[in-house]
Design an enzyme around this catalytic site. Sequence first.
Site, mmCIF file in Angstrom:
data_model
loop_
_atom_site.group_PDB
_atom_site.id
_atom_site.type_symbol
_atom_site.label_atom_id
_atom_site.label_comp_id
_atom_site.label_asym_id
_atom_site.label_seq_id
_atom_site.Cartn_x
_atom_site.Cartn_y
_atom_site.Cartn_z
ATOM 1 N N TYR A 90 4.234 -13.781 19.708
ATOM 2 C CA TYR A 90 3.542 -12.942 20.693
ATOM 3 C C TYR A 90 2.643 -13.782 21.591
ATOM 4 O O TYR A 90 2.479 -13.480 22.779
ATOM 5 C CB TYR A 90 2.726 -11.858 19.986
ATOM 6 N N GLU B 92 4.281 -4.318 12.623
ATOM 7 C CA GLU B 92 5.322 -5.150 12.025
ATOM 8 C C GLU B 92 4.872 -5.758 10.706
ATOM 9 O O GLU B 92 5.690 -5.943 9.792
ATOM 10 C CB GLU B 92 5.743 -6.230 13.031
#
Length: 399
Positions: A94, A136
């Site tokens: 990310y 997640e």
Amino acid sequence: MTQEQKQLVTATVPVLREHGVLLTTHFYNRMFTHNPELKHVFNMGNQQNGKQQTALAMAVLAYAEHIENPAVLMPVVNSIGHKHTSLDIRPEHYAIVGNHLLASISEVLGDAATPELMDAWAAAYQQLAAIMTGHEQGLYAKQVSKNAGWTGWKPFIVQQKVKESSEITSFYLYPADGGAVADFLPGQYISLRLFLPELNLLQPRQYSISCAPNGKYYRISVKREAGAVHPDGLISNRLHDHIQEGDRVELSAPAGTFTLNENTSRPKVFISGGVGQTPLMAMLEALTGAPANTPITWVHGCRNEAVHAFKNQLNELADTYSQLNHHIFYDQPEVPAQHTGWVDLAAIREDVLQADADYYICGPAPFIARHYGFLVENGVDTGSIHFEEFGPASLQLNN
């Protein structure tokens, strides 16, 4: 995020609607130029056909539109989270994506990318990344909490390779360590990773598990892509042409949100086109192997009998499971067929339109849209219709 920052992000919505794919195309080109190692993580076939760029543009637009209340996007976050865990996406990814996305916004917008706007989008991305990585992390935790569960990539052995039709072959995948396999929900998929010499890359592809949970193996049923010379079909064709019984492949843990609701005895109607029947086969096997005698209607379309996978298995199930009714459409039949032409739900409306039924549709996007539209037009509640589009999502039918 401050209220002023949210307003700045919202103000970019018209630009994202008009130029979102331009932005995401620039982003992916930039990221793969500066971080080529990520080519081993992303499906490069979806880069070539433009699906990934479009899917990301739609996701960024949806986030900007709902920046005041991103909680409404949780179903989308959940679906994307399952995709990410199946590809072993981690928080460090990310950070890389964020750097390139913000740089791309600045480069594409030019003078319009004021420092205030860039600060607003940086705060927005940090918020989104926190939402996604938190979700997640929970999905990864659930995976390892299962018996024989794991995260990341695990070696499996192809113990059986079975030709199901002229185009589709099944691969029976057993853990290389000889242990059990983690359970899954009928309808879920696994990611399989192979090295492609043509690209000099490791490449992942997601395949629906085509059997009911059994604790011993996963079965995937893969269509050969005729004439595929780009990455979109290279993994599938390599499985057909080069992977033999005894060979080793790498799998990630089962994931996916298109799953059978086994907690109700409501009638089930399955509608599939071509290889789209694979997740529905897992659901069908699970239902017909369960004590509950759930009414099932199976509707499937393909070109002809030669390409019709699982035809014999379906007939055997219909002989032993009294509540299974099936309709098969061949649009290019070589012998007399039950139904000729494309799948036409109007022609079998008495069997398809059932009170309180759950509907599961899988196939190409136009196939799903057509049959979803028929069901809605005939009074079926959208909450009872479940669908899965192969590849990055482009349909937003029940938003």
